[in-house]
Design a protein around this motif. Structure first.
Motif, PDB file in Angstrom:
ATOM      1  N   PHE A 171      14.801  -6.968  25.275  1.00 56.56           N
ATOM      2  CA  PHE A 171      15.806  -7.923  25.746  1.00 56.56           C
ATOM      3  C   PHE A 171      15.266  -8.744  26.925  1.00 56.56           C
ATOM      4  N   ASN A 172      14.454  -8.107  27.750  1.00 53.05           N
ATOM      5  CA  ASN A 172      13.922  -8.811  28.921  1.00 53.05           C
ATOM      6  C   ASN A 172      12.806  -9.791  28.569  1.00 53.05           C
ATOM      7  N   SER A 173      12.145  -9.594  27.438  1.00 53.96           N
ATOM      8  CA  SER A 173      11.096 -10.542  27.026  1.00 53.96           C
ATOM      9  C   SER A 173      11.614 -11.541  25.995  1.00 53.96           C
ATOM     10  N   TRP A 174      12.851 -11.350  25.540  1.00 52.75           N
ATOM     11  CA  TRP A 174      13.363 -12.165  24.448  1.00 52.75           C
ATOM     12  C   TRP A 174      13.435 -13.652  24.796  1.00 52.75           C
ATOM     13  N   ASN A 175      14.023 -13.977  25.941  1.00 54.93           N
ATOM     14  CA  ASN A 175      14.231 -15.392  26.270  1.00 54.93           C
ATOM     15  C   ASN A 175      12.915 -16.164  26.314  1.00 54.93           C
ATOM     16  N   TRP A 176      11.884 -15.555  26.893  1.00 49.53           N
ATOM     17  CA  TRP A 176      10.589 -16.230  26.943  1.00 49.53           C
ATOM     18  C   TRP A 176      10.012 -16.402  25.543  1.00 49.53           C
ATOM     19  N   LEU A 177      10.062 -15.345  24.725  1.00 45.47           N
ATOM     20  CA  LEU A 177       9.540 -15.426  23.370  1.00 45.47           C
ATOM     21  C   LEU A 177      10.338 -16.423  22.530  1.00 45.47           C
ATOM     22  N   TYR A 178      11.641 -16.434  22.751  1.00 47.83           N
ATOM     23  CA  TYR A 178      12.491 -17.348  21.985  1.00 47.83           C
ATOM     24  C   TYR A 178      12.108 -18.798  22.272  1.00 47.83           C
ATOM     25  N   ALA A 180       9.274 -19.866  23.559  1.00 47.95           N
ATOM     26  CA  ALA A 180       7.865 -20.136  23.282  1.00 47.95           C
ATOM     27  C   ALA A 180       7.557 -20.218  21.792  1.00 47.95           C
ATOM     28  N   ALA A 181       8.285 -19.461  20.960  1.00 45.39           N
ATOM     29  CA  ALA A 181       7.897 -19.406  19.552  1.00 45.39           C
ATOM     30  C   ALA A 181       9.065 -19.298  18.578  1.00 45.39           C
ATOM     31  N   ILE A 182      10.045 -18.470  18.887  1.00 48.11           N
ATOM     32  CA  ILE A 182      11.051 -18.118  17.889  1.00 48.11           C
ATOM     33  C   ILE A 182      12.006 -19.273  17.596  1.00 48.11           C
ATOM     34  N   ALA A 183      12.392 -20.020  18.623  1.00 47.97           N
ATOM     35  CA  ALA A 183      13.396 -21.079  18.451  1.00 47.97           C
ATOM     36  C   ALA A 183      12.964 -22.127  17.437  1.00 47.97           C
ATOM     37  N   THR A 184      11.695 -22.441  17.389  1.00 51.69           N
ATOM     38  CA  THR A 184      11.201 -23.497  16.498  1.00 51.69           C
ATOM     39  C   THR A 184      10.513 -22.946  15.257  1.00 51.69           C
ATOM     40  N   ALA A 185      10.510 -21.632  15.100  1.00 51.70           N
ATOM     41  CA  ALA A 185       9.825 -21.013  13.963  1.00 51.70           C
ATOM     42  C   ALA A 185      10.634 -21.216  12.683  1.00 51.70           C
ATOM     43  N   ARG A 291      22.295 -13.673  29.586  1.00 53.30           N
ATOM     44  CA  ARG A 291      22.250 -14.589  28.448  1.00 53.30           C
ATOM     45  C   ARG A 291      20.970 -14.338  27.647  1.00 53.30           C
ATOM     46  N   LEU A 292      21.139 -14.083  26.373  1.00 51.65           N
ATOM     47  CA  LEU A 292      20.005 -13.885  25.472  1.00 51.65           C
ATOM     48  C   LEU A 292      20.015 -15.036  24.473  1.00 51.65           C
ATOM     49  N   GLU A 293      19.124 -15.976  24.673  1.00 50.68           N
ATOM     50  CA  GLU A 293      19.142 -17.233  23.938  1.00 50.68           C
ATOM     51  C   GLU A 293      19.049 -17.026  22.429  1.00 50.68           C
TER      52      GLU A 293
END
Length: 402
Positions: A171-178, A180-185, A291-293
């Motif tokens: 959960f703490n790394s999710w926003n950064w990963l989201y 950086a990569a997940i949102a546009t994947a 908030r978890l994007e």
């Protein structure tokens, strides 16, 4: 313990154990009836009963992704991996039929509700690698730790606690990963491009090719007594209760259960309740971002905080899984608890952290993302599975496991 059990060796049950197994089964039966009689309780009742059946199947067939992969990598015994192929093939046919009723025309932009169809990015690959290494370190995947909890495993409780902590890390790394990569994947669902028939046909073709390659590594000779034909009906029944089930039977049963569960519940998964509990506890302690994007917009093993966690279908299914495995282990003589050693604690916690982080980031584990996702025609399931297998191969080669 795992090595002896994977070889099909069982200890004859002492007299009180079958009686306790019957008592556990009776309690589960009563609980299913009691839940079903309550308003809104038919779903949880179904989940509890089906979870108990799943626990029996997993325990008796030793259906474990890590053990099956390890048997092939270390001993070139492909029977376990072929069982996974059978499960995927049966589930692919069943899930595509069910999804055709949910969403008759698989138009782009629309996905079956709650299905394990996730974005495909380098974050998914990293999650699969972490999960695979967690399997090597802890000795099992999360689903196997649940059923081994019912066997009295000294490592399983710590692996599950470690997995919950791994979810908090996720959960703490999710926003950064989201961002950086997940949102546009891309979210690739094969029926969008091939239709249901094309998607199912392609997957069955790939699974048939995998089976053909694995078939070359079927053991030349099997010395287990379990391969001999029972001479009497009583002997056959005793083998069913006490002996290890054939690999193919476990794969067939898992594929059928994965199809049946979606008729009343979400697609099969075993981490949603664990992740929700970790999120609720972490939020209360200030360990989880407020908030978890985009997280709650995905299907699969969702981790939204539940009003009454233990009554959610996934939590009840897991309770049934552990109870079913406990009863099966009791009656077969495979309930063998012992006090944990320091090594068990460290393996469990360390491997569990990797399992939890990987499952949270991949939106599911080997049951949710790999099994249910692949059965549904999600490219994310194939990518996650390949990443997990690569990590298991590397971990075993480097001897990182216990």
């Amino acid at each position: 313990m795992a090595a002896s059990l994977s070889a099909g060796v069982t200890r004859r049950a002492v007299p009180w154990r079958p009686a306790l197994a019957v008592l556990v089964a009776a309690v589960v039966w009563w609980a299913v009836s009691a839940l079903g009689a309550q308003p809104g309780g038919r779903g949880p009742a179904f989940a509890l009963g089906l979870g108990a059946v799943l626990g029996i199947v997993l325990q008796r067939s030793r259906f474990c992704f890590y053990c099956h992969a390890r048997d092939f990598i270390e001993r070139r015994d492909a029977r376990g991996l072929l069982a996974i192929v059978v499960a995927l093939a049966v589930g692919t046919v069943g899930m595509h039929i069910v999804m055709g009723g949910w969403l008759p025309v698989p138009q782009p932009g629309r996905l079956p509700p709650d299905a394990h169809i996730g974005p495909v990015s380098w974050a998914l690959v990293v999650a699969g690698l972490a999960f695979g290494l967690g399997m090597v370190v802890s000795g099992s995947c999360i689903s196997a730790h649940w059923y081994r909890l019912g066997e009295g495993s000294p490592t399983a409780p710590f692996a599950l606690v470690g997995s919950a902590l791994g979810f908090v890390l996720g959960f703490n790394s999710w926003n950064w990963l989201y961002m950086a990569a997940i949102a546009t994947a891309p979210v690739v669902w094969l029926p969008h491009h091939l239709g249901y028939a094309g998607s199912a046909g392609l997957q069955l073709l790939l699974l048939a090719a995998a089976a053909a390659l694995l078939w070359r590594h079927w053991p030349a000779a099997e010395t287990s007594a379990n391969t001999e034909r029972p001479r009497t009906f009583g002997a056959a029944l005793r083998r069913l209760v006490e002996g290890r089930w054939d690999y193919w039977l476990g794969g067939l049963a898992v594929g059928i259960i994965a199809t049946v569960v979606v008729l009343r519940l979400r697609p099969l998964g075993v981490t949603a309740a664990l992740g929700s509990g970790a999120r609720e506890l972490g939020s209360a302690q200030g360990w989880v971002p407020k908030r978890l994007e985009g997280l709650d917009g995905f299907g699969g093993c969702v981790t939204a905080v539940a009003e009454v966690l233990w009554r959610t279908p996934n939590a009840v299914l897991v309770i049934g899984l552990v109870a079913g495995a406990f009863a099966a282990a009791l009656i077969s003589g495979q309930f063998n608890p012992r006090l944990p050693r320091v090594r068990d604690v460290l393996r469990g916690l360390g491997g569990g952290l990797l399992l939890g982080w990987g499952a949270m980031t991949a939106l599911g584990c080997t049951v949710g993302t790999l099994l249910s996702g692949t059965m549904a025609g999600a490219l994310s399931g194939w990518v996650f599975g390949a990443s997990v297998l690569l990590a298991v191969w590397a971990g075993l080669r480097l001897r990182w496991g216990g």
